[in-house]
Structure formats: structure tokens, C-alpha cells
Enzyme design. Structure first.
Site, mmCIF file in Angstrom:
data_model
loop_
_atom_site.group_PDB
_atom_site.id
_atom_site.type_symbol
_atom_site.label_atom_id
_atom_site.label_comp_id
_atom_site.label_asym_id
_atom_site.label_seq_id
_atom_site.Cartn_x
_atom_site.Cartn_y
_atom_site.Cartn_z
ATOM 1 N N ASP A 59 0.489 8.239 4.092
ATOM 2 C CA ASP A 59 1.179 6.951 3.945
ATOM 3 C C ASP A 59 0.871 6.064 5.156
ATOM 4 O O ASP A 59 0.483 4.903 4.973
ATOM 5 C CB ASP A 59 2.684 7.145 3.774
ATOM 6 N N LYS A 84 0.835 -1.197 0.000
ATOM 7 C CA LYS A 84 0.000 0.000 0.000
ATOM 8 C C LYS A 84 0.877 1.257 0.000
ATOM 9 O O LYS A 84 2.006 1.212 0.506
ATOM 10 C CB LYS A 84 -0.940 -0.019 1.204
#
Length: 308
Positions: free
Chosen positions: A168, A90
Site C-alpha cells: 500500500d 491508489k
């Protein structure tokens, strides 16, 4: 049946700390090659690029991608063109369009793909799914705060366009919330703080609403103390469940609960192996879409420059 022969692209901190130990602990996989421009991975063949690995390395069945999201799209395309199953860290890509295209390309290639929202495999997430059955959620509160200098030292890509900044880590919380709440979630407002020497936010506050009209309030901070705060509170008509430590700890109305001892990445790779066996894919985009929407509707404030 032989183990799934796995190649790894990128051998930075997340690969060293999480991916490689999880792969090597799982007998369903055999790590056979790594493509990296940094330090080599011990015990396997190392190559300077994915193209070199595919052309000259040992046979691989699947490839896991641990590179920064910028530029990852073309690399995953190489693997798909070669007929390999793919696991993509991811966020899967630096843009929503690229990630949407990969979904189509995985299907066209006839392979299995996993967008690796690893936090969904935190032990407490299964507890939360079970606890929520039959309950009406009234509100979800997220506090996801950590110190970037501790978790991403010297990683300038975090602050570049497409690096997502505080999202993030924050996208990990969003991946859990979107897994727990049915239907789509929509960003109603966002306040983003961007250092004047960066292109991505260091703080963000989001207001989100589900299709079921559940309010989700999220606070993200990338310049927090060294004591991380990775917390999600689920408020219902029958009490409150809290996930702490990113979902590794669970309490209900303040009472600690027992959780599975299996870690996120081992559970994630077990899921990847099952997807390959079942010839299925798991390519959810909602966490990335929420981040994209936050940039789209968010108000931006310039704050003091960030320095390591």
C-alpha cells in the site's frame, strides 16, 4: 466557467489529511457532497452512500474515490454509469482485472479518469526527470519503510486479501520509478514476509529489471520505526541523484537541490482539472501490475503475528 463540482466518496484519514485541503485550495473545484459511513465532512452535504448522493444530492461533475480498494470497482462503475469524471486513489482496485476493466469503461463513458498515483506529483520527481535527460542509468535503489501503526492505525483492510499490506505504501515508490524509467519494468524475484494472522505482506524485497536492462532493487518495510525512510537513489554514469521524503527533497551527489513548493495532492488535482478540460485520461496500471507480478512470482515466508 463554473468550478468543477466534486463529490467525494470516503472520508477517512487520506481524504481528511490530503484530498479535502487540496480540493478546497483549488478554485477550479468546488466540493459539494461527500458519501461516507463515518464522521461527516463539515461544510458540505453528507450522504450514507454514493447511490444516495447521486440520487438525492447536489449536481456533481466529478467524483473522487478515497475508499479502500476492496469493493471500489463497483462504486466507480456507478459514477461512470452516471457520466461523471472519476479520480481513483491508489491502488485503483484490488485486482488488476478490475482496473483494466475501468480503463475500458472510462473510455466508453466518454469522461476523464485519473488513477491517482499521487507520489508522481512529489516536487522532486520533476527534478529527476530533467536530471535524467541524456544520462545512462546504471541502477535504481529503493528504500520505502514506515510504521503502519502510525499511518494506518486500526485499518484492518490493509491486511486483508486485496489490501496489499506493505505494498500500500510501497506502490508509491513503484509509481515514481515507473514514471522515471522508460518502457516496462519486470519483476525478476520477490521475497514476501506475511504475518501468520494476515493475508498481506509486512515486508518485501524486490528485484526488478527495466526493458533497458536497468536493475531496480526495492526494500519495503511496514514495521519500521516512526522515522519514515522514503528514499529512491538514481545511479547514473554521471553521478547519483537521491529523492528523500517521498520525493519532497532532492540531492545530487550529496548536494541539496531546490524543488517546487507545490505539494503532491494540489499538483495532482491541478492535473485532474486539466485532464477534464482537455477531455483526456491518465490511467496507468504499471505500478499495480508490478505488485501483482510480485505476488505471482514471489516466495512467501510466514512471520510472527502482527498486533496493533
Amino acid at each position: 466557467m463554473h468550478p468543477i463540482r466534486l463529490g467525494l466518496v470516503g472520508y477517512g484519514k487520506i481524504a481528511q489529511d490530503q484530498h479535502v485541503p487540496a480540493i478546497r485550495a483549488n478554485p477550479q473545484f468546488e466540493l459539494v457532497a461527500v458519501a461516507t459511513l463515518g464522521q461527516p465532512c463539515p461544510g458540505v452535504d453528507n450522504f450514507s452512500s454514493l447511490a444516495d448522493l447521486l440520487a438525492h444530492g447536489p449536481q456533481v461533475d466529478a467524483i473522487a474515490f478515497c475508499t479502500p480498494p476492496q469493493g471500489r470497482f463497483a462504486l466507480v462503475q456507478q459514477a461512470l454509469d452516471a457520466g461523471k469524471h472519476v479520480l481513483v486513489e491508489k491502488p485503483p482496485c484490488s485486482t488488476l482485472g478490475e482496473a483494466m476493466s475501468l480503463i475500458d469503461e472510462v473510455k466508453q463513458a466518454g469522461v476523464s479518469g485519473l488513477f491517482a498515483w499521487h507520489s508522481r506529483f512529489a516536487p522532486g520527481v520533476a527534478n529527476a526527470k530533467e536530471w535524467l535527460k541524456g544520462k545512462a542509468l546504471t541502477q535504481v535503489r529503493v528504500e520505502w519503510k514506515e510504521q503502519v501503526r502510525k499511518w494506518h492505525p486500526g485499518q484492518a483492510w490493509i491486511w486483508q486479501a486485496g489490501g496489499l499490506g506493505v505494498f500500500d505504501p510501497g506502490i508509491n515508490a513503484l509509481s515514481i520509478v515507473t514514471d522515471l524509467l522508460p518502457g516496462s519494468l519486470f519483476v525478476t524475484s520477490a521475497a514476501l514476509s506475511v504475518p501468520d494472522n494476515c493475508q498481506s505482506p509486512i515486508n518485501a524485497n524486490l528485484s526488478i529489471r527495466s526493458q533497458g536492462q536497468v536493475e531496480v532493487l526495492a526494500e519495503f518495510d511496514f514495521d519500521h520505526s516512526d522515522n519514515e525512510l522514503w528514499r529512491i537513489e538514481l545511479h547514473s554514469d554521471e553521478g547519483m541523484m537521491r529523492l528523500d521524503s517521498g520525493g519532497a527533497q532532492v540531492s545530487i551527489d550529496g548536494v541539496p537541490q531546490s524543488v517546487s513548493e507545490e505539494g503532491e495532492y494540489p499538483a495532482m488535482y491541478r492535473h485532474f482539472a486539466q485532464l477534464i478540460a482537455d477531455r483526456q485520461s491518465d490511467l496507468d496500471l504499471q505500478p499495480l501490475r508490478i505488485v501483482a507480478d510480485s505476488f505471482f512470482v514471489g516466495s512467501k515466508e510466514t512471520v510472527a503475528a502482527f498486533h496493533e
